[in-house]
Design a protein around this motif. Structure first.
Motif, PDB file in Angstrom:
ATOM      1  N   TYR A 122     -12.088  -7.404  -2.756  1.00  0.00           N
ATOM      2  CA  TYR A 122     -10.855  -8.040  -2.602  1.00  0.00           C
ATOM      3  C   TYR A 122      -9.753  -7.327  -3.199  1.00  0.00           C
ATOM      4  N   ARG A 123      -9.667  -6.029  -3.147  1.00  0.00           N
ATOM      5  CA  ARG A 123      -8.657  -5.116  -3.714  1.00  0.00           C
ATOM      6  C   ARG A 123      -7.299  -5.776  -3.171  1.00  0.00           C
ATOM      7  N   GLY A 183      -2.288  -9.737  -0.689  1.00  0.00           N
ATOM      8  CA  GLY A 183      -1.070  -9.320  -1.273  1.00  0.00           C
ATOM      9  C   GLY A 183      -0.439  -8.249  -0.084  1.00  0.00           C
ATOM     10  N   PRO A 184       0.633  -7.744  -0.475  1.00  0.00           N
ATOM     11  CA  PRO A 184       1.327  -6.598   0.309  1.00  0.00           C
ATOM     12  C   PRO A 184       0.603  -5.179   0.538  1.00  0.00           C
ATOM     13  N   ASP A 185      -0.453  -4.930  -0.442  1.00  0.00           N
ATOM     14  CA  ASP A 185      -1.090  -3.872  -0.471  1.00  0.00           C
ATOM     15  C   ASP A 185      -2.588  -3.992  -0.176  1.00  0.00           C
ATOM     16  N   SER A 186      -3.099  -5.089   0.238  1.00  0.00           N
ATOM     17  CA  SER A 186      -4.204  -5.779  -0.005  1.00  0.00           C
ATOM     18  C   SER A 186      -5.315  -5.136   1.146  1.00  0.00           C
ATOM     19  N   LEU A 187      -6.556  -4.872   1.151  1.00  0.00           N
ATOM     20  CA  LEU A 187      -7.549  -4.580   2.079  1.00  0.00           C
ATOM     21  C   LEU A 187      -7.829  -5.682   2.868  1.00  0.00           C
ATOM     22  N   HIS A 215       2.214 -19.984  -8.371  1.00  0.00           N
ATOM     23  CA  HIS A 215       1.843 -18.984  -9.337  1.00  0.00           C
ATOM     24  C   HIS A 215       0.839 -17.862  -8.819  1.00  0.00           C
ATOM     25  N   PHE A 216       0.640 -16.662  -8.854  1.00  0.00           N
ATOM     26  CA  PHE A 216      -0.018 -15.572  -8.460  1.00  0.00           C
ATOM     27  C   PHE A 216      -0.717 -14.939  -9.440  1.00  0.00           C
ATOM     28  N   PHE A 217      -2.064 -14.762  -9.303  1.00  0.00           N
ATOM     29  CA  PHE A 217      -2.814 -14.086 -10.347  1.00  0.00           C
ATOM     30  C   PHE A 217      -3.625 -12.968  -9.580  1.00  0.00           C
ATOM     31  N   GLU A 218      -3.730 -11.759 -10.293  1.00  0.00           N
ATOM     32  CA  GLU A 218      -4.559 -10.903  -9.750  1.00  0.00           C
ATOM     33  C   GLU A 218      -5.979 -11.252  -9.497  1.00  0.00           C
ATOM     34  N   CYS A 219      -6.826 -10.668  -8.500  1.00  0.00           N
ATOM     35  CA  CYS A 219      -8.140 -11.021  -8.008  1.00  0.00           C
ATOM     36  C   CYS A 219      -9.082  -9.664  -8.436  1.00  0.00           C
ATOM     37  N   LYS A 220      -9.614 -10.030  -9.325  1.00  0.00           N
ATOM     38  CA  LYS A 220     -10.883  -8.905  -9.790  1.00  0.00           C
ATOM     39  C   LYS A 220     -12.159  -8.758  -8.902  1.00  0.00           C
TER      40      LYS A 220
END
Length: 307
Positions: free
Chosen positions: A67-68, A95-99, A58-63
């Motif tokens: 860590y954008r 993720g695919p568009d992560s920094l 399971h994948f959750f957004e990181c706020k």
């Protein structure tokens, strides 16, 4: 026909179907992600991907600030014929568009000209292609030895009792020191080419300054010749007003400070002063009587009626 020629190509494997119980364990995965992070840092549920039989991530957004684009990945699984879903692991993945940070580069490749400061040491590799052996020491093994291996062993055994191991005046190291060549390694041809390419790029014929110069450095009096094989193409600029002062320049380089570009004539010497400002000149208040310009006043003239 052989078996290799009759073998049919494999068809791509169909994607696994996620396990239903593992997919529904979203709250279990969220609790595990919040336990690994902090409350409020774990965002919305993004996706559920099947990793294997009865294994789902399971994948959750990181706020978390900084860590954008990253995501909390929580993998859950269950045993065969079991209804209880258990936790496998929790990690933070890009993720695919992560920094992301740039790819790690060794320090030897990150170093740039001007990075060294006082007290810094820059080691060179033993097999650096820019360097090659400088001189042949008397204790070096063949083929760098001045004499053959057999003769060297014979001389060592013969002179062991009367000759010390300190290099004598006739030793190769002593002669090399007197000639100024006592360096373990010197620049190789490859190292010379690298240096020549750098110098020609910075102060060469293709630079804008050289393109607009009235003449090249080969005819400039401020060019200090170099020694060795590089003197055929490079020199050192000694003009303090030139942009290349103290730099190695190509003989085809040039600037507006060329010694013969605009020769100014010597200024003329001023003439000596005509008047002597230290002496005094006498000037009469009245002209001479015999000059005829004026006459003496007449004291016997008629009264003009003034009181």
């Amino acid at each position: 026909m052989s078996a290799a020629t009759t073998r049919t190509p494999r068809t791509p494997r169909a994607p696994r179907t996620p396990d239903r119980l593992c997919v529904e364990a979203v709250e279990l995965a969220r609790e595990a992600a919040e336990e690994a992070a902090f409350p409020g840092v774990v965002g919305a549920h993004v996706d559920a991907v099947a990793e294997g039989d009865r294994v789902v991530t399971h994948f959750f957004e990181c706020k978390e600030p900084g860590y954008r684009g990253w995501r909390w990945a929580v993998t859950v699984t269950r045993a065969s014929r079991a209804k209880n879903v258990t936790l496998d692991e929790t990690v933070l993945l890009p993720g695919p568009d992560s920094l992301l940070a740039p790819e790690w580069v060794p320090w030897s490749e990150r170093l740039r000209p001007g990075d060294m400061g006082p007290g810094d040491l820059l080691p060179t590799e033993q097999d650096d292609p820019r360097l090659e052996p400088g001189y042949s020491g008397e204790d070096a093994p063949p083929p760098n030895s001045a004499v053959s291996e057999e003769l060297a062993e014979h001389l060592d055994a013969e002179d062991a009792e009367i000759v010390s191991r300190t290099p004598s005046r006739g030793a190769i190291s002593s002669v090399a020191e007197e000639l100024g060549m006592r360096r373990a390694r010197v620049l190789s041809r490859y190292g010379l080419h690298l240096a020549a390419d750098r110098w020609d790029e910075a102060f060469g014929a293709q630079t804008p300054m050289a393109q607009a110069a009235p003449a090249t450095c080969v005819s400039c009096a401020f060019l200090v010749p170099m020694a060795g094989s590089l003197k055929q193409a490079f020199g050192v600029c000694a003009n303090e007003f030139s942009p290349a002062d103290g730099r190695v320049v190509s003989l085809s380089y040039g600037c507006g400070g060329h010694s013969e570009a605009a020769v100014m004539p010597a200024p003329p010497r001023p003439a000596p002063p005509v008047l002597d400002s230290m002496a005094a000149d006498a000037f009469p208040l009245r002209p001479a009587k015999d000059s005829g310009s004026t006459s003496e006043p007449d004291t016997g003239s008629d009264d003009l009626g003034h009181s």
